[in-house]
Write a protein that holds these residues in place. Structure first.
Motif, mmCIF file in Angstrom:
data_model
loop_
_atom_site.group_PDB
_atom_site.id
_atom_site.type_symbol
_atom_site.label_atom_id
_atom_site.label_comp_id
_atom_site.label_asym_id
_atom_site.label_seq_id
_atom_site.Cartn_x
_atom_site.Cartn_y
_atom_site.Cartn_z
ATOM 1 N N LYS A 142 0.844 -1.194 0.000
ATOM 2 C CA LYS A 142 0.000 0.000 0.000
ATOM 3 C C LYS A 142 0.878 1.242 0.000
ATOM 4 O O LYS A 142 2.060 1.193 0.378
ATOM 5 N N LYS A 143 0.279 2.351 -0.421
ATOM 6 C CA LYS A 143 0.993 3.615 -0.504
ATOM 7 C C LYS A 143 0.627 4.478 0.691
ATOM 8 O O LYS A 143 -0.549 4.635 1.019
ATOM 9 N N VAL A 144 1.648 5.032 1.355
ATOM 10 C CA VAL A 144 1.411 5.865 2.541
ATOM 11 C C VAL A 144 2.217 7.155 2.427
ATOM 12 O O VAL A 144 3.284 7.178 1.815
ATOM 13 N N LYS A 147 5.957 11.730 6.421
ATOM 14 C CA LYS A 147 5.904 12.899 7.293
ATOM 15 C C LYS A 147 7.294 13.156 7.862
ATOM 16 O O LYS A 147 7.849 12.317 8.558
ATOM 17 N N SER A 170 5.144 10.397 -0.846
ATOM 18 C CA SER A 170 4.567 9.125 -0.383
ATOM 19 C C SER A 170 5.389 7.976 -0.954
ATOM 20 O O SER A 170 6.045 8.126 -1.990
ATOM 21 N N SER A 177 0.108 -8.460 6.135
ATOM 22 C CA SER A 177 -1.012 -7.580 6.475
ATOM 23 C C SER A 177 -1.044 -7.259 7.962
ATOM 24 O O SER A 177 -1.380 -6.134 8.352
ATOM 25 N N ASP A 181 -1.185 -3.190 8.234
ATOM 26 C CA ASP A 181 -2.588 -2.753 8.196
ATOM 27 C C ASP A 181 -2.811 -1.454 8.962
ATOM 28 O O ASP A 181 -3.624 -0.614 8.563
ATOM 29 N N THR A 182 -2.129 -1.278 10.075
ATOM 30 C CA THR A 182 -2.365 -0.108 10.926
ATOM 31 C C THR A 182 -1.471 1.079 10.576
ATOM 32 O O THR A 182 -1.591 2.145 11.175
ATOM 33 N N ILE A 183 -0.584 0.921 9.610
ATOM 34 C CA ILE A 183 0.331 2.012 9.243
ATOM 35 C C ILE A 183 -0.384 2.978 8.307
ATOM 36 O O ILE A 183 -0.852 2.589 7.229
ATOM 37 N N VAL A 184 -0.484 4.238 8.696
ATOM 38 C CA VAL A 184 -1.140 5.259 7.867
ATOM 39 C C VAL A 184 -0.143 6.318 7.405
ATOM 40 O O VAL A 184 -0.456 7.127 6.529
ATOM 41 N N VAL A 185 1.063 6.330 7.987
ATOM 42 C CA VAL A 185 2.082 7.298 7.621
ATOM 43 C C VAL A 185 3.451 6.748 8.026
ATOM 44 O O VAL A 185 3.551 5.954 8.961
#
Length: 322
Positions: A142-144, A147, A170, A177, A181-185
């Motif tokens: 997935k792409k995040v 920051k 990004s 997974s 799964d919980t990584i947003v950044v």
């Protein structure tokens, strides 16, 4: 005297014969060696294995064998080369078979891969290992956003001119997974830039948590850039405008003007006037009851400012009926 000369000549002749003998011995040995190495032999050799073409959706975790021992028929010179270096054989994982979570490559399949990579003058006789077992881990991608973890300390009268830019902004992360799964950044390593007074560009590595043991990042670093400009400060005295008051009520504020503090480039400040701002006090805030002060609102301001604020957020007032 004559005998002495004769002895010298005899000794010189003996030394010459020895040298000639040694030369012939060396050449004879080389001829024998070349003849023998030119013949074909059957012997064992070792190859380092390199696993390539990991199937999409999986992460290569290792294999039971990183070296392959084989029996070859080849010329002596080629076997001599194996003694000085380990040749590599690529094992194509696209040919791997699997049952449940176990991946393997039978000998009849990877044997063909090995044969294709041998020189035409080599023949593969036998392979010691029957089956290659490979560790594979099912993953998702997935792409995040990235920051930056950066602390910028500006020199006096200098400020960031616009937003700091990140390239790329990004990245793609690939892993199990349950890990991603919980990584947003994702964040960068900590970077402190003191007393900045000029534009900067810094390469900074992306922080990789030790807990993400099986997660891979598409890149390992990003580029941070920002423009730094010299700013100045100016105070404008702006009249307070009262709005939405009934026609039969006269309102007077104390004071009737408020100071507006602006920060901008000196060139921009020179073009700004007090009339470019509008500060209001709205009657609507009195609908729920009389208050001691009227709150002020900066309704209008010019563009191109770094910051702007009111020195007072409220003022006292008097209401009179006309």
């Amino acid at each position: 005297m004559v005998n002495w000369v004769i002895d010298k000549i005899k000794k010189a002749l003996k030394k010459r014969k020895v040298k000639i003998f040694l030369v012939f011995l060396v050449f004879s040995t080389l001829i024998w060696l070349i003849n023998n190495l030119s013949e074909s032999y059957v012997s064992t050799a070792s190859f380092d294995l390199e696993y390539v073409n990991v199937p999409k959706g999986y992460l290569f975790k290792g294999a039971t064998d990183n070296e392959l021992k084989v029996k070859l028929e080849a010329g002596g010179f080629q076997f001599l080369g194996f003694n000085f270096k380990h040749s590599k054989i690529a094992i194509d994982l696209a040919d791997a078979q699997h049952k449940d979570s176990i991946f393997y490559i039978p000998q009849e399949i990877y044997r063909k891969q090995v044969e294709r990579q041998l020189s035409a003058s080599m023949s593969l006789i036998d392979i010691e290992t029957d089956t290659l077992f490979v560790g594979m881990l099912a993953v998702v991608s997935k792409k995040v956003p990235v920051k930056p973890n950066i602390e910028v300390n500006m020199a006096r009268n200098y400020l960031l001119d616009g937003q700091m830019e990140i390239q790329p902004d990004s990245i793609a992360i690939t892993g199990p997974s349950e890990e991603i799964d919980t990584i947003v950044v994702v964040r960068t390593n900590k970077l402190t830039l003191p007393d900045l007074d000029s534009d900067f560009s810094e390469t900074i590595e992306i922080y990789k948590s030790k807990e993400l043991k099986n997660t891979e990042y598409s890149i390992g670093e990003v580029e941070l850039t920002a423009k730094i400009a010299r700013f100045s400060e100016k105070v404008f005295e702006v009249p307070i405008t009262t709005v939405h008051f009934p026609n039969n009520i006269d309102v007077k504020t104390f004071p009737d003007k408020v100071s507006v503090v602006c920060k901008a480039k000196l060139k921009r400040l020179k073009k700004i006037e007090a009339s470019d701002f509008e500060v209001i006090a709205d009657y609507g805030q009195l609908k729920d009851g009389i208050t001691d002060e009227l709150k002020l609102e900066l309704r209008k301001k010019p563009s191109g400012l770094h910051s702007v604020k009111l020195q007072k957020n409220s003022v006292e007032y008097i209401l009179n009926k006309k």
